[in-house]
Design a protein around this motif. Structure first.
Motif, PDB file in Angstrom:
ATOM      1  N   HIS A 272       2.489   1.751  -3.253  1.00  0.00           N
ATOM      2  CA  HIS A 272       1.502   2.198  -4.238  1.00  0.00           C
ATOM      3  C   HIS A 272       1.313   3.706  -4.160  1.00  0.00           C
ATOM      4  CE1 HIS A 272      -1.913   1.998  -6.889  1.00  0.00           C
ATOM      5  NE2 HIS A 272      -2.622   2.682  -6.019  1.00  0.00           N
ATOM      6  N   PHE A 273       1.296   4.261  -2.934  1.00  0.00           N
ATOM      7  CA  PHE A 273       1.134   5.703  -2.765  1.00  0.00           C
ATOM      8  C   PHE A 273       2.450   6.446  -2.968  1.00  0.00           C
ATOM      9  CE2 PHE A 273      -2.559   4.393  -0.059  1.00  0.00           C
ATOM     10  CZ  PHE A 273      -3.515   4.867  -0.927  1.00  0.00           C
TER      11      PHE A 273
ATOM     12  N   ALA B 251       0.834  -1.201   0.000  1.00  0.00           N
ATOM     13  CA  ALA B 251       0.000   0.000   0.000  1.00  0.00           C
ATOM     14  C   ALA B 251       0.867   1.250   0.000  1.00  0.00           C
ATOM     15  CB  ALA B 251      -0.933  -0.006   1.218  1.00  0.00           C
ATOM     16  N   ALA B 252       1.880   1.269   0.863  1.00  0.00           N
ATOM     17  CA  ALA B 252       2.745   2.448   0.942  1.00  0.00           C
ATOM     18  C   ALA B 252       3.505   2.654  -0.370  1.00  0.00           C
ATOM     19  CB  ALA B 252       3.719   2.313   2.103  1.00  0.00           C
TER      20      ALA B 252
ATOM     21  N   PHE C 174       5.370   6.034  -1.068  1.00  0.00           N
ATOM     22  CA  PHE C 174       6.186   6.297   0.125  1.00  0.00           C
ATOM     23  C   PHE C 174       7.195   5.174   0.298  1.00  0.00           C
ATOM     24  CE2 PHE C 174       1.917   7.991   1.138  1.00  0.00           C
ATOM     25  CZ  PHE C 174       2.239   9.327   1.020  1.00  0.00           C
TER      26      PHE C 174
END
Lengths: 76, 183
Positions: B77-78, B74-75, B80
């Motif tokens: 993907h964003f 998830a990170a 980070f």
């Protein structure tokens, strides 16, 4: 403080991490519970279609969650 | 992540142009280095995370791994960057806290956090020394000397780690005050 730390992004990751990480693992655990219940009912003679169906549904939800995650990442 | 840093380094050095992607050989070199590190030090890490921090059972390991995978993906993907080590450690502590709070060895966790705090300035210092040394000697000779010093330190660390080896045979031994494998 919020100049340095992107609170909104952190909250997003926390929410997705909780749903995807803890949530999917919990659903998987429920699937295992259903499977065990079915197995115990079978050894007792009958078998439990409800437990088996519930377990199947739980595993389908997990698979769908994984597929959704992969789809979102690849489509980015 | 490591390969991205290498790409920045190469861009800063003028070896490759602005906006260039990560060259394939950089990805290969970084992947080999990371794999070798896991191959050589993996058992020790497994022991600290799976036995020292919390004595986890397979279901807890499963929960911790899926949580780590989700958070990292998830990170990423964003956009980070984050450390897989930090995320995995957090997941393992979480899976221990979720079962029984008292089972987590907070002394081990504290030592890990201290090591992380030291890592940043220490890596900066090593990077500065390596650059300064290579720059003072200059050219290919400077780079070679720095490489040999680095390789020598790595071999020294490996030899030191052999005094109390952790391997498949003792990775799950009881966690005691004295190191496993110590003679």
């Amino acid at each position: 403080m919020s100049d340095w730390i992107d609170i909104a992004a952190l909250a997003k990751i926390l929410a997705i991490g909780l749903v995807g990480g803890a949530g999917l693992a919990a659903v998987f655990a429920f699937g295992l519970v259903g499977l065990t219940a079915h197995q115990e009912a079978r050894t007792a003679g009958g078998g439990s279609p409800v437990a088996l169906a519930g377990a199947g549904f739980a595993f389908l939800v997990v698979l769908a969650g994984v597929a959704l995650g992969v789809y979102v990442m690849l489509s980015a | 992540m490591g390969s991205t840093v290498r790409a920045w380094t190469l861009i800063a050095n003028g070896t490759i142009g602005d906006g260039a992607g990560t060259p394939f050989w950089v990805i290969v070199v970084c992947a080999v280095a990371i794999s070798l590190g896991t191959y050589l030090g993996g058992w020790r890490v497994i022991r600290t995370l799976g036995k020292g921090l919390v004595d986890i059972s397979p279901p807890q390991g499963y929960a911790a791994e899926s949580a780590s995978a989700t958070v990292i993906l998830a990170a990423s993907h964003f956009g980070f960057p984050l450390s897989t080590t930090h995320v995995c450690t957090g997941s393992v502590i979480g899976s221990g806290v979720g079962r029984r709070l008292a089972e987590v060895r907070w002394s081990v966790a504290t030592r890990m956090v201290l090591a992380w705090l030291v890592t940043l300035p220490a890596a900066a210092l090593v990077g500065a020394l390596a650059w300064k040394g290579a720059d003072l000697i200059g050219g290919a000779a400077g780079a070679s000397v720095v490489f040999l010093v680095g390789a020598g330190l790595a071999v020294g660390l490996y030899v030191a780690s052999r005094r109390a080896p952790v391997h498949a045979g003792n990775v799950n031994d009881e966690w005691t005050a004295t190191k496993v494998g110590a003679k």
